[in-house]
Structure formats: structure tokens, C-alpha cells
Motif scaffolding. Sequence first.
Motif, PDB file in Angstrom:
ATOM      1  N   SER A   1       0.805  -1.231   0.000  1.00 26.99           N
ATOM      2  CA  SER A   1       0.000   0.000   0.000  1.00 26.99           C
ATOM      3  C   SER A   1       0.835   1.277   0.000  1.00 26.99           C
ATOM      4  O   SER A   1       0.297   2.356  -0.227  1.00 26.99           O
ATOM      5  CB  SER A   1      -0.952   0.001   1.200  1.00 26.99           C
ATOM      6  N   ALA A   2       2.126   1.159   0.265  1.00 31.55           N
ATOM      7  CA  ALA A   2       3.049   2.292   0.166  1.00 31.55           C
ATOM      8  C   ALA A   2       4.362   1.743  -0.355  1.00 31.55           C
ATOM      9  O   ALA A   2       4.738   0.602  -0.041  1.00 31.55           O
ATOM     10  CB  ALA A   2       3.246   2.970   1.520  1.00 31.55           C
ATOM     11  N   TYR A   3       5.054   2.543  -1.165  1.00 34.66           N
ATOM     12  CA  TYR A   3       6.258   2.037  -1.842  1.00 34.66           C
ATOM     13  C   TYR A   3       7.112   3.232  -2.242  1.00 34.66           C
ATOM     14  O   TYR A   3       6.779   3.950  -3.182  1.00 34.66           O
ATOM     15  CB  TYR A   3       5.796   1.245  -3.065  1.00 34.66           C
ATOM     16  N   GLU A   4       8.167   3.477  -1.474  1.00 28.02           N
ATOM     17  CA  GLU A   4       9.082   4.579  -1.756  1.00 28.02           C
ATOM     18  C   GLU A   4      10.518   4.085  -1.649  1.00 28.02           C
ATOM     19  O   GLU A   4      11.157   4.209  -0.598  1.00 28.02           O
ATOM     20  CB  GLU A   4       8.829   5.740  -0.798  1.00 28.02           C
ATOM     21  N   PRO A   5      11.039   3.493  -2.750  1.00 31.59           N
ATOM     22  CA  PRO A   5      12.388   2.953  -2.711  1.00 31.59           C
ATOM     23  C   PRO A   5      13.439   4.058  -2.566  1.00 31.59           C
ATOM     24  O   PRO A   5      13.248   5.139  -3.095  1.00 31.59           O
ATOM     25  CB  PRO A   5      12.532   2.248  -4.058  1.00 31.59           C
ATOM     26  N   PRO A   6      14.523   3.798  -1.879  1.00 29.43           N
ATOM     27  CA  PRO A   6      14.796   2.598  -1.085  1.00 29.43           C
ATOM     28  C   PRO A   6      14.444   2.771   0.383  1.00 29.43           C
ATOM     29  O   PRO A   6      14.924   2.028   1.231  1.00 29.43           O
ATOM     30  CB  PRO A   6      16.299   2.428  -1.257  1.00 29.43           C
ATOM     31  N   GLY A   7      13.605   3.764   0.709  1.00 30.01           N
ATOM     32  CA  GLY A   7      13.358   4.106   2.107  1.00 30.01           C
ATOM     33  C   GLY A   7      12.339   3.286   2.857  1.00 30.01           C
ATOM     34  O   GLY A   7      12.557   2.938   4.011  1.00 30.01           O
ATOM     35  N   HIS A   8      11.212   2.971   2.215  1.00 35.01           N
ATOM     36  CA  HIS A   8      10.225   2.178   2.944  1.00 35.01           C
ATOM     37  C   HIS A   8       9.128   1.650   2.024  1.00 35.01           C
ATOM     38  O   HIS A   8       8.924   2.145   0.914  1.00 35.01           O
ATOM     39  CB  HIS A   8       9.614   2.973   4.101  1.00 35.01           C
TER      40      HIS A   8
END
Length: 150
Positions: free
Chosen positions: A71-78
Motif C-alpha cells: 500500500s506504500a512504496y518509496e524505494p529505497p526508504g520504505h
Amino acid sequence: MTRFEITTAIAAPPQRVFDVSLRIEVHTAGMAHSGEQAIGGVTSGQLRLGDTVTWQARHFGLRWRMTSRISAYEPPGHFVDEQVAGPFKRWHHAHHFEPDGNGGTIMRDVIDFAAPLGPLGTIAERLVLNRYMPRLIGIRNAEIKSTAEA
């Protein structure tokens, strides 16, 4: 509802750890003791934003199924996976990846979950799940660490 955090130091850069953490095959290898398999949705390769996967495993002698979505995807942080169908009243798992300053990663898992069945679920959380779930995530993290560092 229960919340717990697990922090794991990994000698690999955040992007590598992020990518390894989203691989179906790494997850199933880490959960081999429970016979966990991806049986629906994305069943191999790497998960991405919006992907769903249905997991099947055996815990406490019973077969369980849980479908989760990225539901959330912000590479490479979380990234975040959340249950959309399954045994929990709530399952929200946030995965955080931060540089450790030495070329490695501090991986931090923040899990919020609630068992179903009202007061009976609360008792199950206190007596069993509050110990079982962190141990399960720790086993999974050991597989991520081993794979990312290889």
C-alpha cells in the motif's frame, strides 16, 4: 491491538535490502518452517506498489491464508504491506531502510496487528501472539539479511 518493532543491521546498501525484502522467494525461504507459499496474486519475483499476494502457511497446526497488498512504496526508504483478507482484524507492516553510515542498512519493521474475536482475540494476543509474531518476523529478517549480504 499490538505494536512491536524489530531492528536488524544488514551489511548491504539500502536499495539492495529494499529489493531483497520484496522478493517472494526470499519470504518463502525464510518461512519454510511453516510451509508458507504464495498461492494467489503475485506468486514469484518482486512485489511493487499495489501488488497483492495471498500467502498460505501452517501455524499452530492450522492452515491459514492471508492476502496482503503493498500500500506504500518509496524505494529505497520504505514500503508497507497491509492485510486485505485473512486471519487478523488488522495487519499493518511498515518496512523502513536507513543507511547506517558505513555502507550498510538499518532495517526497521514496525508491525501493528489485532487478532479477531474481540476479548478472546485480546487474550490470544497477550498469551501467544505477542511472543510468536516478533519471533516469526525475526526468522524472516534473518533470511533477508543472509540473502542481502551474500
